[in-house]
Motif scaffolding. Structure first.
Motif, PDB file in Angstrom:
ATOM      1  N   PRO A 242       0.805  -1.233   0.000  1.00 36.61           N
ATOM      2  CA  PRO A 242       0.000   0.000   0.000  1.00 36.61           C
ATOM      3  C   PRO A 242       0.830   1.271   0.000  1.00 36.61           C
ATOM      4  O   PRO A 242       0.413   2.288  -0.568  1.00 36.61           O
ATOM      5  CB  PRO A 242      -0.836  -0.127   1.285  1.00 36.61           C
ATOM      6  N   ALA A 243       2.006   1.240   0.628  1.00 40.26           N
ATOM      7  CA  ALA A 243       2.838   2.447   0.671  1.00 40.26           C
ATOM      8  C   ALA A 243       3.384   2.822  -0.697  1.00 40.26           C
ATOM      9  O   ALA A 243       3.758   3.974  -0.927  1.00 40.26           O
ATOM     10  CB  ALA A 243       3.988   2.255   1.658  1.00 40.26           C
ATOM     11  N   THR A 244       3.441   1.858  -1.616  1.00 40.70           N
ATOM     12  CA  THR A 244       3.956   2.135  -2.961  1.00 40.70           C
ATOM     13  C   THR A 244       2.861   2.575  -3.927  1.00 40.70           C
ATOM     14  O   THR A 244       3.175   2.921  -5.066  1.00 40.70           O
ATOM     15  CB  THR A 244       4.649   0.890  -3.527  1.00 40.70           C
ATOM     16  N   GLN A 245       1.615   2.560  -3.483  1.00 38.00           N
ATOM     17  CA  GLN A 245       0.524   2.926  -4.372  1.00 38.00           C
ATOM     18  C   GLN A 245       0.426   4.445  -4.494  1.00 38.00           C
ATOM     19  O   GLN A 245       0.717   5.176  -3.538  1.00 38.00           O
ATOM     20  CB  GLN A 245      -0.808   2.371  -3.849  1.00 38.00           C
ATOM     21  N   PRO A 246       0.030   4.930  -5.650  1.00 38.05           N
ATOM     22  CA  PRO A 246      -0.130   6.386  -5.788  1.00 38.05           C
ATOM     23  C   PRO A 246      -1.274   6.885  -4.918  1.00 38.05           C
ATOM     24  O   PRO A 246      -2.320   6.240  -4.805  1.00 38.05           O
ATOM     25  CB  PRO A 246      -0.443   6.562  -7.287  1.00 38.05           C
ATOM     26  N   HIS A 247      -1.028   8.001  -4.263  1.00 35.13           N
ATOM     27  CA  HIS A 247      -2.058   8.612  -3.426  1.00 35.13           C
ATOM     28  C   HIS A 247      -2.909   9.519  -4.312  1.00 35.13           C
ATOM     29  O   HIS A 247      -2.492  10.626  -4.676  1.00 35.13           O
ATOM     30  CB  HIS A 247      -1.416   9.408  -2.282  1.00 35.13           C
ATOM     31  N   LEU A 248      -4.073   9.028  -4.647  1.00 34.00           N
ATOM     32  CA  LEU A 248      -4.935   9.733  -5.589  1.00 34.00           C
ATOM     33  C   LEU A 248      -6.066  10.405  -4.847  1.00 34.00           C
ATOM     34  O   LEU A 248      -6.689   9.815  -3.960  1.00 34.00           O
ATOM     35  CB  LEU A 248      -5.498   8.744  -6.624  1.00 34.00           C
ATOM     36  N   ALA A 249      -6.317  11.634  -5.224  1.00 32.31           N
ATOM     37  CA  ALA A 249      -7.440  12.369  -4.652  1.00 32.31           C
ATOM     38  C   ALA A 249      -8.681  12.120  -5.492  1.00 32.31           C
ATOM     39  O   ALA A 249      -8.590  11.866  -6.694  1.00 32.31           O
ATOM     40  CB  ALA A 249      -7.123  13.868  -4.608  1.00 32.31           C
ATOM     41  N   PRO A 250      -9.854  12.171  -4.878  1.00 32.89           N
ATOM     42  CA  PRO A 250     -11.082  12.005  -5.661  1.00 32.89           C
ATOM     43  C   PRO A 250     -11.225  13.130  -6.662  1.00 32.89           C
ATOM     44  O   PRO A 250     -10.677  14.225  -6.479  1.00 32.89           O
ATOM     45  CB  PRO A 250     -12.188  12.043  -4.597  1.00 32.89           C
ATOM     46  N   PRO A 251     -11.935  12.905  -7.760  1.00 36.64           N
ATOM     47  CA  PRO A 251     -12.091  13.958  -8.763  1.00 36.64           C
ATOM     48  C   PRO A 251     -12.826  15.149  -8.178  1.00 36.64           C
ATOM     49  O   PRO A 251     -13.691  15.002  -7.315  1.00 36.64           O
ATOM     50  CB  PRO A 251     -12.922  13.264  -9.863  1.00 36.64           C
ATOM     51  N   PRO A 252     -12.472  16.372  -8.632  1.00 40.47           N
ATOM     52  CA  PRO A 252     -13.161  17.556  -8.107  1.00 40.47           C
ATOM     53  C   PRO A 252     -14.617  17.563  -8.533  1.00 40.47           C
ATOM     54  O   PRO A 252     -14.984  16.948  -9.538  1.00 40.47           O
ATOM     55  CB  PRO A 252     -12.380  18.719  -8.756  1.00 40.47           C
ATOM     56  N   PRO A 253     -15.468  18.224  -7.766  1.00 43.04           N
ATOM     57  CA  PRO A 253     -16.877  18.285  -8.154  1.00 43.04           C
ATOM     58  C   PRO A 253     -17.036  19.042  -9.463  1.00 43.04           C
ATOM     59  O   PRO A 253     -16.227  19.913  -9.798  1.00 43.04           O
ATOM     60  CB  PRO A 253     -17.527  19.042  -6.981  1.00 43.04           C
ATOM     61  N   PRO A 254     -18.055  18.734 -10.236  1.00 40.99           N
ATOM     62  CA  PRO A 254     -18.243  19.416 -11.519  1.00 40.99           C
ATOM     63  C   PRO A 254     -18.508  20.896 -11.324  1.00 40.99           C
ATOM     64  O   PRO A 254     -19.127  21.317 -10.345  1.00 40.99           O
ATOM     65  CB  PRO A 254     -19.455  18.688 -12.129  1.00 40.99           C
ATOM     66  N   MET A 255     -17.995  21.670 -12.255  1.00 40.03           N
ATOM     67  CA  MET A 255     -18.195  23.103 -12.207  1.00 40.03           C
ATOM     68  C   MET A 255     -19.661  23.430 -12.459  1.00 40.03           C
ATOM     69  O   MET A 255     -20.319  22.770 -13.266  1.00 40.03           O
ATOM     70  CB  MET A 255     -17.324  23.796 -13.260  1.00 40.03           C
ATOM     71  N   PRO A 256     -20.193  24.444 -11.780  1.00 40.83           N
ATOM     72  CA  PRO A 256     -21.596  24.819 -12.051  1.00 40.83           C
ATOM     73  C   PRO A 256     -21.725  25.357 -13.463  1.00 40.83           C
ATOM     74  O   PRO A 256     -20.782  25.919 -14.028  1.00 40.83           O
ATOM     75  CB  PRO A 256     -21.863  25.907 -11.008  1.00 40.83           C
ATOM     76  N   PRO A 257     -22.874  25.163 -14.079  1.00 38.32           N
ATOM     77  CA  PRO A 257     -23.053  25.650 -15.453  1.00 38.32           C
ATOM     78  C   PRO A 257     -22.953  27.166 -15.528  1.00 38.32           C
ATOM     79  O   PRO A 257     -23.348  27.883 -14.603  1.00 38.32           O
ATOM     80  CB  PRO A 257     -24.462  25.153 -15.819  1.00 38.32           C
ATOM     81  N   TYR A 258     -22.392  27.636 -16.644  1.00 44.35           N
ATOM     82  CA  TYR A 258     -22.233  29.077 -16.833  1.00 44.35           C
ATOM     83  C   TYR A 258     -23.580  29.723 -17.113  1.00 44.35           C
ATOM     84  O   TYR A 258     -24.333  29.264 -17.977  1.00 44.35           O
ATOM     85  CB  TYR A 258     -21.285  29.358 -17.989  1.00 44.35           C
ATOM     86  N   VAL A 259     -23.888  30.755 -16.360  1.00 41.73           N
ATOM     87  CA  VAL A 259     -25.129  31.498 -16.551  1.00 41.73           C
ATOM     88  C   VAL A 259     -24.759  32.873 -17.083  1.00 41.73           C
ATOM     89  O   VAL A 259     -24.128  33.669 -16.373  1.00 41.73           O
ATOM     90  CB  VAL A 259     -25.924  31.624 -15.237  1.00 41.73           C
ATOM     91  N   PRO A 260     -25.090  33.174 -18.345  1.00 38.54           N
ATOM     92  CA  PRO A 260     -24.735  34.492 -18.893  1.00 38.54           C
ATOM     93  C   PRO A 260     -25.485  35.595 -18.169  1.00 38.54           C
ATOM     94  O   PRO A 260     -26.580  35.378 -17.633  1.00 38.54           O
ATOM     95  CB  PRO A 260     -25.157  34.385 -20.363  1.00 38.54           C
ATOM     96  N   PRO A 261     -24.906  36.785 -18.107  1.00 38.03           N
ATOM     97  CA  PRO A 261     -25.609  37.902 -17.450  1.00 38.03           C
ATOM     98  C   PRO A 261     -26.889  38.244 -18.182  1.00 38.03           C
ATOM     99  O   PRO A 261     -27.002  38.088 -19.400  1.00 38.03           O
ATOM    100  CB  PRO A 261     -24.583  39.044 -17.526  1.00 38.03           C
TER     101      PRO A 261
END
Length: 324
Positions: A242-261
């Motif tokens: 386990p110490a040799t395994q890459p320490h991976l972070a969970p994927p970031p949450p999806p960006m909110p959709p762009y709302v034009p002004p």
């Protein structure tokens, strides 16, 4: 538990959530110290593996032969608890022996103890639920007291089984390949006794083999896909320390959709008007000496003729020195 309630549940277990078995089971059986999934595809494979494992633990034959057998389901729950209580530490111990050849395993003790506590908590809850269910049948007047508690425990255990089936007692905190490995071993141990003893529960040979071996074979296939994806996409291998395994972070949450002004960016907004006059139209002053309506406004110090000509009194302002 792991120190304090907050360190185990991450603050998710509150007085209000205790009344709802769904939220209480989430807080207790999916603690905050369990690492989040690193791949949505692996998470989907876990759900399919969990469904197949549930089929192996309960036994489809109880629905086929003579309807649903409630007493037999309770017996299967106790059997599954005993299997989990012994096979989980044994399987993890074998993997620790494999990893020890490649490095020290002392750093894994906190994660191992957390997983063991979660295993004991889940097995103890199952045993308590089965005991209360059997006691409620002859409780008489006390059923009014035991009934709500038993119903709450049934929902609590059912939801908890879903969580521990996916994270397998948080063993992903030790190694991300341990949950699919443990699911495979457990499903086969639940099915092999019936197969080896020839107890097909009144089913024909073909149907018996299908229902007894179908679930563990499905769990095994999905677990292999899960571990294969972890190895190919992230370099995580079961045999590696386990110490040799890459320490991976969970994927970031999806960006909110762009709302034009709202409104046109080139015009006034709702309820707004342009300022008086056209800012690109003629100036407010007088035309310049050439009659240009776009000359500087009145009072502008530069509105004194050509600003590039020589000033008055300049000794060089005596006509064109080059003549005509």
């Amino acid at each position: 538990m792991a120190g304090s309630q907050g360190s185990w549940t991450g603050g998710a277990l509150t007085a209000g959530s205790l009344w709802k078995p769904k939220y209480a089971a989430r807080a207790v059986f999916h603690p905050a110290w369990i690492p989040e999934s690193i791949d949505p595809a692996v998470e989907q494979l876990k759900k399919i593996r969990l469904i197949a494992g549930t089929v192996a633990a309960i036994g489809v034959y109880t629905f086929v032969e003579g309807g649903f057998a409630f007493d037999e389901m309770l017996e299967n729950m106790l059997t599954a608890s005993v299997v989990l209580l012994f096979i989980t530490p044994l399987t993890v111990g074998i993997m620790l022996f494999v990893w020890r050849r490649r490095g020290s395993v002392s750093g894994l003790k906190p994660s191992l103890f957390n997983s063991l506590k979660l295993l004991l908590l889940f097995v103890g809850t199952i045993v308590l639920t089965v005991v209360l269910l059997r006691a409620a049948g002859g409780a008489g007047f006390f059923i009014l007291v035991l009934g709500p508690a038993v119903l709450w425990l049934i929902g609590f255990v059912a939801r908890g089984a879903w969580h521990v089936g996916a994270n397998f007692f948080g063993t992903a905190g030790v190694h991300r390949c341990l949950p699919p490995l443990l699911a495979t071993v457990t499903s086969w141990l639940m099915a092999l006794p019936d197969l080896l003893t020839g107890d097909l529960h009144g089913l024909s040979l073909g149907m018996g083999v299908l229902f007894i071996l179908g679930a563990p074979m499905t769990v095994t296939g999905i677990a292999l896909l899960e571990m294969r994806r972890l190895e190919q996409q992230y370099g995580i291998r079961l045999a590696a320390h386990p110490a040799t395994q890459p320490h991976l972070a969970p994927p970031p949450p999806p960006m909110p959709p762009y709302v034009p002004p709202q409104g046109s960016p080139y015009g006034p907004g709702p309820g707004q008007t342009y300022p008086p006059g056209n800012p690109y139209g003629p100036g407010t002053g007088q035309p310049d000496h050439h009659g240009n309506p776009y000359g500087p406004p009145a009072g502008n110090p530069y509105n004194q003729g050509n600003p590039y000509g020589p000033p008055a009194g300049n000794p060089y302002n005596q006509g064109n020195p080059y003549g005509h």
